[in-house]
Design an enzyme around this catalytic site. Sequence first.
Site, PDB file in Angstrom:
ATOM      1  N   SER A 142      47.427  39.545  34.012  1.00 36.08           N
ATOM      2  CA  SER A 142      47.403  40.991  34.209  1.00 36.08           C
ATOM      3  C   SER A 142      48.074  41.336  35.524  1.00 36.08           C
ATOM      4  O   SER A 142      48.092  40.533  36.469  1.00 36.08           O
ATOM      5  CB  SER A 142      45.956  41.498  34.229  1.00 36.08           C
ATOM      6  OG  SER A 142      45.890  42.865  34.609  1.00 36.08           O
ATOM      7  N   TYR A 156      37.390  40.271  37.251  1.00 33.30           N
ATOM      8  CA  TYR A 156      38.568  40.408  36.392  1.00 33.30           C
ATOM      9  C   TYR A 156      39.866  40.062  37.131  1.00 33.30           C
ATOM     10  O   TYR A 156      40.635  39.203  36.686  1.00 33.30           O
ATOM     11  CB  TYR A 156      38.649  41.820  35.819  1.00 33.30           C
ATOM     12  CG  TYR A 156      39.726  41.980  34.776  1.00 33.30           C
ATOM     13  CD1 TYR A 156      39.522  41.536  33.478  1.00 33.30           C
ATOM     14  CD2 TYR A 156      40.954  42.550  35.093  1.00 33.30           C
ATOM     15  CE1 TYR A 156      40.507  41.663  32.509  1.00 33.30           C
ATOM     16  CE2 TYR A 156      41.948  42.679  34.128  1.00 33.30           C
ATOM     17  CZ  TYR A 156      41.716  42.232  32.847  1.00 33.30           C
ATOM     18  OH  TYR A 156      42.696  42.350  31.902  1.00 33.30           O
TER      19      TYR A 156
END
Length: 267
Positions: A142, A156
């Site tokens: 990401s 995350y």
Amino acid sequence: MMPARPLSLITGASSGIGAAFARQLAALGHDLVLTARRVDRLQALATELHERHATQATVLPHDLAALAAPQVLCDELERRGLQVDWLINNAGYGVPGTFVANDWTTHAHFLQVLLAAPTELAWRLLPGMRQRGHGRVINVASLAGHVPGPAGHTLYAASKAYLIKWSQSLALENHTAGVNVCALCPGFTWSEFHDVTGTRDKMNRLPGFMWLSAEEVVRQGIAAVERGDAVYIPGRVNRTIKTLVQLLPDRLALWLSARESKRYRNT
């Protein structure tokens, strides 16, 4: 040499980026192994791709939060005589809230799915790719792995940063054996991710130019791994954000992250 019909294993294949990988790889002539928890969606996708592309799609449902899942999955592949040419480590999700607001079991399952499972699957499947002299591994990371970690969704960004650095090392270790490894680092992508985390209303406030479709992310990701890119960020806006953050002093970058994250994180 790549076989006439490569076999791609896709985790988290039931929706979003995973399903988009399945559709695009099937269109390129790949057979598939689809894994996720939602059996009905996997079976519907397998039927769709067989009817549209004559793809042989094997459905092997697993919950990668289980410690034994990667080994069990690979044992099933071996029993069926299935040799994986492309590994798409896509399974993932977010845990909203601050670090101490969630119990340890929640965090342990997250770390198993986002870190341990993709690492173990690569460890188990890379030797066969190297022996055959061809393979592709895409680890869906990401843009969050390139920017300061925000409050909320605490693990995350850290997990995605791991996937990026790990992919770089794997790329260096395996390219001479004919195996390309790429960390694909999308930014905001139209999928179910924000519905699951309960942040859809906040995310809808972001301007449209910041979003990419799952199909576009996957198209660029396949091209990137074929080129041999160890890390790839799809979308000009996302690449600009990454460059700007790198140029900022750490303190300023962290302050901006704290300010902006309040708009779309549940803390």
